[in-house]
Structures are given as structure tokens and as C-alpha cells.
Scaffold this motif. Structure first.
Motif, PDB file in Angstrom:
ATOM      1  N   ALA A  67      26.140  42.088  -5.624  1.00  0.00           N
ATOM      2  CA  ALA A  67      24.691  42.040  -5.776  1.00  0.00           C
ATOM      3  C   ALA A  67      24.285  42.236  -7.234  1.00  0.00           C
ATOM      4  O   ALA A  67      24.848  43.065  -7.942  1.00  0.00           O
ATOM      5  CB  ALA A  67      24.043  43.104  -4.903  1.00  0.00           C
ATOM      6  N   VAL A  68      23.295  41.477  -7.654  1.00  0.00           N
ATOM      7  CA  VAL A  68      22.699  41.617  -8.984  1.00  0.00           C
ATOM      8  C   VAL A  68      21.283  42.159  -8.860  1.00  0.00           C
ATOM      9  O   VAL A  68      20.881  43.059  -9.594  1.00  0.00           O
ATOM     10  CB  VAL A  68      22.699  40.269  -9.725  1.00  0.00           C
TER      11      VAL A  68
ATOM     12  N   GLN B 165      25.923  47.661  -4.115  1.00  0.00           N
ATOM     13  CA  GLN B 165      26.558  46.855  -5.154  1.00  0.00           C
ATOM     14  C   GLN B 165      27.318  45.666  -4.574  1.00  0.00           C
ATOM     15  O   GLN B 165      27.435  44.634  -5.218  1.00  0.00           O
ATOM     16  CB  GLN B 165      27.485  47.735  -5.987  1.00  0.00           C
ATOM     17  N   TYR B 166      27.814  45.843  -3.360  1.00  0.00           N
ATOM     18  CA  TYR B 166      28.491  44.745  -2.662  1.00  0.00           C
ATOM     19  C   TYR B 166      27.892  44.605  -1.280  1.00  0.00           C
ATOM     20  O   TYR B 166      27.610  45.605  -0.596  1.00  0.00           O
ATOM     21  CB  TYR B 166      30.001  45.000  -2.576  1.00  0.00           C
ATOM     22  N   VAL B 167      27.697  43.350  -0.861  1.00  0.00           N
ATOM     23  CA  VAL B 167      27.050  43.056   0.417  1.00  0.00           C
ATOM     24  C   VAL B 167      27.932  42.048   1.153  1.00  0.00           C
ATOM     25  O   VAL B 167      28.353  41.046   0.570  1.00  0.00           O
ATOM     26  CB  VAL B 167      25.640  42.467   0.194  1.00  0.00           C
ATOM     27  N   ARG B 168      28.189  42.318   2.420  1.00  0.00           N
ATOM     28  CA  ARG B 168      29.013  41.396   3.220  1.00  0.00           C
ATOM     29  C   ARG B 168      28.144  40.756   4.300  1.00  0.00           C
ATOM     30  O   ARG B 168      27.435  41.455   5.030  1.00  0.00           O
ATOM     31  CB  ARG B 168      30.192  42.148   3.845  1.00  0.00           C
ATOM     32  N   VAL B 169      28.202  39.433   4.394  1.00  0.00           N
ATOM     33  CA  VAL B 169      27.322  38.701   5.298  1.00  0.00           C
ATOM     34  C   VAL B 169      28.100  37.613   6.026  1.00  0.00           C
ATOM     35  O   VAL B 169      29.175  37.188   5.588  1.00  0.00           O
ATOM     36  CB  VAL B 169      26.137  38.052   4.539  1.00  0.00           C
ATOM     37  N   ASP B 170      27.525  37.138   7.131  1.00  0.00           N
ATOM     38  CA  ASP B 170      28.081  35.984   7.824  1.00  0.00           C
ATOM     39  C   ASP B 170      27.907  34.739   6.960  1.00  0.00           C
ATOM     40  O   ASP B 170      26.943  34.635   6.181  1.00  0.00           O
ATOM     41  CB  ASP B 170      27.379  35.769   9.162  1.00  0.00           C
ATOM     42  N   ALA B 171      28.796  33.782   7.133  1.00  0.00           N
ATOM     43  CA  ALA B 171      28.807  32.609   6.250  1.00  0.00           C
ATOM     44  C   ALA B 171      27.580  31.707   6.417  1.00  0.00           C
ATOM     45  O   ALA B 171      27.286  30.903   5.526  1.00  0.00           O
ATOM     46  CB  ALA B 171      30.081  31.799   6.485  1.00  0.00           C
ATOM     47  N   ASP B 172      26.864  31.824   7.525  1.00  0.00           N
ATOM     48  CA  ASP B 172      25.675  30.985   7.691  1.00  0.00           C
ATOM     49  C   ASP B 172      24.423  31.618   7.090  1.00  0.00           C
ATOM     50  O   ASP B 172      23.335  31.043   7.163  1.00  0.00           O
ATOM     51  CB  ASP B 172      25.435  30.657   9.160  1.00  0.00           C
TER      52      ASP B 172
ATOM     53  N   MET C 112      37.491  38.351  -8.695  1.00  0.00           N
ATOM     54  CA  MET C 112      37.019  39.696  -9.023  1.00  0.00           C
ATOM     55  C   MET C 112      37.483  40.665  -7.935  1.00  0.00           C
ATOM     56  O   MET C 112      37.315  40.404  -6.744  1.00  0.00           O
ATOM     57  CB  MET C 112      35.497  39.732  -9.131  1.00  0.00           C
ATOM     58  N   SER C 113      38.080  41.762  -8.338  1.00  0.00           N
ATOM     59  CA  SER C 113      38.513  42.756  -7.366  1.00  0.00           C
ATOM     60  C   SER C 113      37.326  43.626  -6.941  1.00  0.00           C
ATOM     61  O   SER C 113      36.432  43.915  -7.735  1.00  0.00           O
ATOM     62  CB  SER C 113      39.616  43.634  -7.947  1.00  0.00           C
ATOM     63  N   ILE C 114      37.348  44.025  -5.689  1.00  0.00           N
ATOM     64  CA  ILE C 114      36.288  44.860  -5.139  1.00  0.00           C
ATOM     65  C   ILE C 114      36.758  46.311  -5.180  1.00  0.00           C
ATOM     66  O   ILE C 114      37.852  46.622  -4.701  1.00  0.00           O
ATOM     67  CB  ILE C 114      35.969  44.435  -3.694  1.00  0.00           C
ATOM     68  N   PRO C 115      35.977  47.209  -5.767  1.00  0.00           N
ATOM     69  CA  PRO C 115      36.418  48.614  -5.853  1.00  0.00           C
ATOM     70  C   PRO C 115      36.547  49.244  -4.475  1.00  0.00           C
ATOM     71  O   PRO C 115      35.964  48.774  -3.496  1.00  0.00           O
ATOM     72  CB  PRO C 115      35.310  49.271  -6.681  1.00  0.00           C
ATOM     73  N   GLU C 116      37.320  50.330  -4.423  1.00  0.00           N
ATOM     74  CA  GLU C 116      37.515  51.015  -3.145  1.00  0.00           C
ATOM     75  C   GLU C 116      36.202  51.517  -2.569  1.00  0.00           C
ATOM     76  O   GLU C 116      35.973  51.449  -1.361  1.00  0.00           O
ATOM     77  CB  GLU C 116      38.493  52.177  -3.317  1.00  0.00           C
ATOM     78  N   THR C 117      35.328  52.048  -3.436  1.00  0.00           N
ATOM     79  CA  THR C 117      33.996  52.468  -2.992  1.00  0.00           C
ATOM     80  C   THR C 117      32.966  52.022  -4.023  1.00  0.00           C
ATOM     81  O   THR C 117      33.294  51.776  -5.190  1.00  0.00           O
ATOM     82  CB  THR C 117      33.890  54.001  -2.805  1.00  0.00           C
ATOM     83  N   PHE C 118      31.750  51.940  -3.592  1.00  0.00           N
ATOM     84  CA  PHE C 118      30.648  51.506  -4.455  1.00  0.00           C
ATOM     85  C   PHE C 118      29.351  52.109  -3.932  1.00  0.00           C
ATOM     86  O   PHE C 118      29.284  52.622  -2.815  1.00  0.00           O
ATOM     87  CB  PHE C 118      30.557  49.978  -4.500  1.00  0.00           C
ATOM     88  N   ALA C 119      28.302  52.039  -4.768  1.00  0.00           N
ATOM     89  CA  ALA C 119      27.034  52.688  -4.437  1.00  0.00           C
ATOM     90  C   ALA C 119      26.216  51.863  -3.455  1.00  0.00           C
ATOM     91  O   ALA C 119      26.135  50.633  -3.558  1.00  0.00           O
ATOM     92  CB  ALA C 119      26.223  52.930  -5.707  1.00  0.00           C
ATOM     93  N   ALA C 120      25.590  52.568  -2.513  1.00  0.00           N
ATOM     94  CA  ALA C 120      24.704  51.927  -1.542  1.00  0.00           C
ATOM     95  C   ALA C 120      23.612  52.908  -1.136  1.00  0.00           C
ATOM     96  O   ALA C 120      23.839  54.120  -1.089  1.00  0.00           O
ATOM     97  CB  ALA C 120      25.486  51.472  -0.314  1.00  0.00           C
ATOM     98  N   PHE C 121      22.433  52.375  -0.849  1.00  0.00           N
ATOM     99  CA  PHE C 121      21.320  53.185  -0.333  1.00  0.00           C
ATOM    100  C   PHE C 121      21.394  53.110   1.184  1.00  0.00           C
ATOM    101  O   PHE C 121      21.021  52.106   1.792  1.00  0.00           O
ATOM    102  CB  PHE C 121      19.991  52.652  -0.852  1.00  0.00           C
ATOM    103  N   ARG C 122      21.881  54.210   1.801  1.00  0.00           N
ATOM    104  CA  ARG C 122      22.205  54.206   3.230  1.00  0.00           C
ATOM    105  C   ARG C 122      21.240  55.093   3.998  1.00  0.00           C
ATOM    106  O   ARG C 122      20.835  56.160   3.533  1.00  0.00           O
ATOM    107  CB  ARG C 122      23.642  54.689   3.424  1.00  0.00           C
ATOM    108  N   ILE C 123      20.891  54.649   5.196  1.00  0.00           N
ATOM    109  CA  ILE C 123      19.891  55.327   6.020  1.00  0.00           C
ATOM    110  C   ILE C 123      20.565  55.860   7.278  1.00  0.00           C
ATOM    111  O   ILE C 123      21.308  55.146   7.953  1.00  0.00           O
ATOM    112  CB  ILE C 123      18.753  54.361   6.389  1.00  0.00           C
TER     113      ILE C 123
END
Length: 331
Positions: free
Chosen positions: A40-41, A106-113, A1-12
Motif C-alpha cells: 500500500a502507498v 502496509q500490505y494488503v491481500r485481496v482476491d484477484a477479481d 520485493m520481499s514481504i517482511p515478517e510483520t508490518f504495521a496495520a490499523f486493526r479493530i
């Protein structure tokens, strides 16, 4: 699945423009570094999320940051061989929405552990109705059982019983075979709590005492409130019972004596859900997907919202008006 250039996020943000939060278009390279990218679902709303999203609690360690301490979805990219595209996973705690960008995107990046493979017996929606709240309740019971707690010892008390952790604790403890006494200041929610498995529903006055030792009426329990209520619960716990401390909705202080501990052998167990040892984390999720799986998740999920609706949810929660769990569904 390709990741879009930008996506929605609730940012503080918290800068010269003040403390503010809202929906923004972000790019993947704006997120915290990590080996695994999740589409993210679902996410969820926890008390900590409400504090972070409104600035009424010092939760975030850096700014700007995407909020949300929970997320569940599918892996879309991974440089770690433990995860492949399409794998269903969940993440709770581990710094999400506190020290690194969280689950309100919509997309979340995390460490593998950080990701936990979705356990057999749960779907992504159920995993986030549980989220940190359900994991906290299960972790408390794991610690209690490891310390000798059994149903034969008597009833478990659940304070703050109509909240997320409390509602799920009532259901989980009941599923595990324990008699449950729910303690709540919301007299209009007696039917709700009994439907979740509470054998008795008691008002807050059941734990209103300043005496260091009272007649023992509970075999243990989980406290989500702190302060005098926790002190009173300890004073009313039977010999060698266990009390898990999981929250501070009323007070972070504990003015108590050691008498329940040294005269009755009562154990006060801390429940820290953010960075538990892997063995405890895995056991809690295995039990949540198996013999401790709550039987009333649909009833406990009292609200489902989008990212745009989060501010209203936060205000309601901090005003004490929330019930059960709020699920966040990502577009």
C-alpha cells in the motif's frame, strides 16, 4: 520485493476487552486470504471508515479486522496471471474494511477479481484522493447519463457539498459540463465550493419543504444526506430529471410521495459503490481518469495523515467538522 515478517496495520477489535482500534504489527498470514498482495502507498478516510474505527456504526462483520475501505499501491506478489509484481492498482469497496481486512496496512491481500489496474491519467495519490468518494460521485453521474441526463436540462444539485463525495461531485459534474448548485450548511465554505466549480452555493433552507411537489428548479442531482433533504430535492426536480441517492449523513429514512415520479417522470437512482457491476465500475474509473477528471484534487485533499493519526480524523468527521478529503499515506 520481499514481504517482511510483520508490518504495521490499523486493526479493530471487539471482544471481552471491548471495542478498540490501533496500530499493531501483523503478519501476512493473519490477513484475509487472497491471490494478490499489494504494498500500500495510500488509502483514504470515508464516513464508513470513521464509523468502523470508532464503533459508532455496525460496519464490520467480523473481528479482529484491519480497517480501510480503500487502498492503492503496487502488486508485490500474485498467483493470478492478470497481475505482475510492480503493477499499480487500486481497490475500493468490495468488502475491504467490512468483511475482510482492509487498506489501513502496509500490505494488503485481496482476491484477484478485486484490484482495478490504475487507469492511465491517474497516479496513486490522485486515485486515493478520489477513492470511494470520487468513485461514488462518478458512478452516480454514469447512472444519470445512462438515464438521459444532459447539461442542457439544467443545473444539478449536490447536497452535503463540502464532504468528500459532495466536493468531488461538484468538481466532477462541472468537469462533465453541467451547471452545479452546491447545497451546504457551512456558510463559511462558499469560496471553497465556487473554486471547485459550483455556479451557485445554496444554504440548506433551499431544500426545506414538506410539500410533495414544489416549483422545479433542479434538473437532478446527487444526495448525500437522506431524509427530508432528499424528499425535497425530488419535489424540486424537473421533468425526467434524475436524482442519485448516495448517502445518509442526516437520516436513513425517506418520507416522500410518488408525485414527482408519476407527475414529472423523475427517477430516483440508487448509487451503491461497494459491489457495482464490472461494466459500471470500469466506465466510472475510465471517466475519472479522462474527461471527468476533477480539476481541483489538490484543493479537495485538505488533510494528509498517517495511520497513527486516524482516530483524531474519525472523531472530527463524525462531529461534522471535516472538509473535502483526507488522504492516508502508508510508511
Amino acid at each position: 520485493m520481499s514481504i517482511p515478517e510483520t508490518f504495521a496495520a490499523f486493526r479493530i477489535h471487539n471482544d471481552e476487552g471491548g471495542y478498540r482500534a490501533g496500530i499493531e504489527a501483523v503478519a501476512l498470514d493473519q490477513l484475509s486470504a487472497g491471490e494478490v498482495v499489494i504494498r500500500a502507498v495510500h488509502s483514504s478516510v470515508n464516513f464508513k471508515d470513521a464509523l468502523a474505527g470508532t464503533g459508532k456504526g455496525k460496519i464490520l462483520r467480523r473481528f479482529p479486522l484491519v480497517g480501510g475501505i480503500d487502498v492503492a499501491g503496487h502488486v508485490v506478489a500474485s498467483t493470478d496471471p492478470r497481475f505482475r509484481e510492480g503493477d499499480p492498482v487500486l481497490v475500493t469497496g468490495r468488502g475491504l474494511g467490512e468483511t475482510r481486512d482492509g487498506g489501513y496496512a502496509q500490505y494488503v491481500r485481496v482476491d484477484a477479481d478485486m484490484p482495478v489496474p490504475l487507469p492511465d491519467g491517474l497516479d496513486l495519490r490522485e486515485a486515493m484522493i478520489l477513492g470511494t468518494a470520487g468513485f461514488t460521485a462518478a458512478l452516480a453521474l454514469v447512472r444519470m447519463v445512462h438515464n438521459g441526463q444532459t447539461p442542457a436540462m439544467g443545473p444539478l444539485a449536490v447536497t452535503g457539498a463540502t464532504g468528500g463525495v459532495g466536493s468531488l461531485a461538484v468538481d466532477i459534474f462541472s468537469a462533465a459540463g453541467f451547471e452545479v448548485h452546491a447545497i451546504s450548511g457551512k456558510a463559511d465554505q462558499v469560496d471553497y465550493l465556487k473554486a471547485l466549480g459550483a455556479n451557485q452555493v445554496l444554504g440548506r433552507d433551499a431544500l426545506q419543504t414538506a410539500r410533495p411537489l414544489e416549483t422545479a428548479r433542479f434538473a437532478g442531482g446527487i444526495d448525500n444526506v437522506g431524509g427530508p433533504m432528499l424528499a425535497s430535492l425530488l419535489a424540486q426536480t424537473c421533468p425526467y430529471g434524475n436524482v442519485g441517492s448516495a448517502g445518509l449523513a442526516a437520516d436513513h429514512r425517506l418520507d416522500a410521495t410518488v408525485m414527482p415520479l408519476i407527475l414529472r417522470g423523475v427517477s430516483l437512482l440508487g448509487v451503491a459503490s461497494t459491489e457495482p457491476p464490472a461494466a459500471l465500475r470500469d466506465e466510472a474509473w475510465r471517466r475519472l481518469a479522462g474527461d471527468w477528471k476533477p480539476r481541483h484534487l489538490a484543493r479537495i485533499c485538505t488533510r494528509e495523515v498517517t495511520l497513527e493519526e486516524l482516530p483524531g480524523v474519525f472523531d472530527t468527521m463524525l462531529a461534522g467538522g471535516s472538509l473535502g478529503r483526507t488522504l492516508v499515506t502508508l510508511p
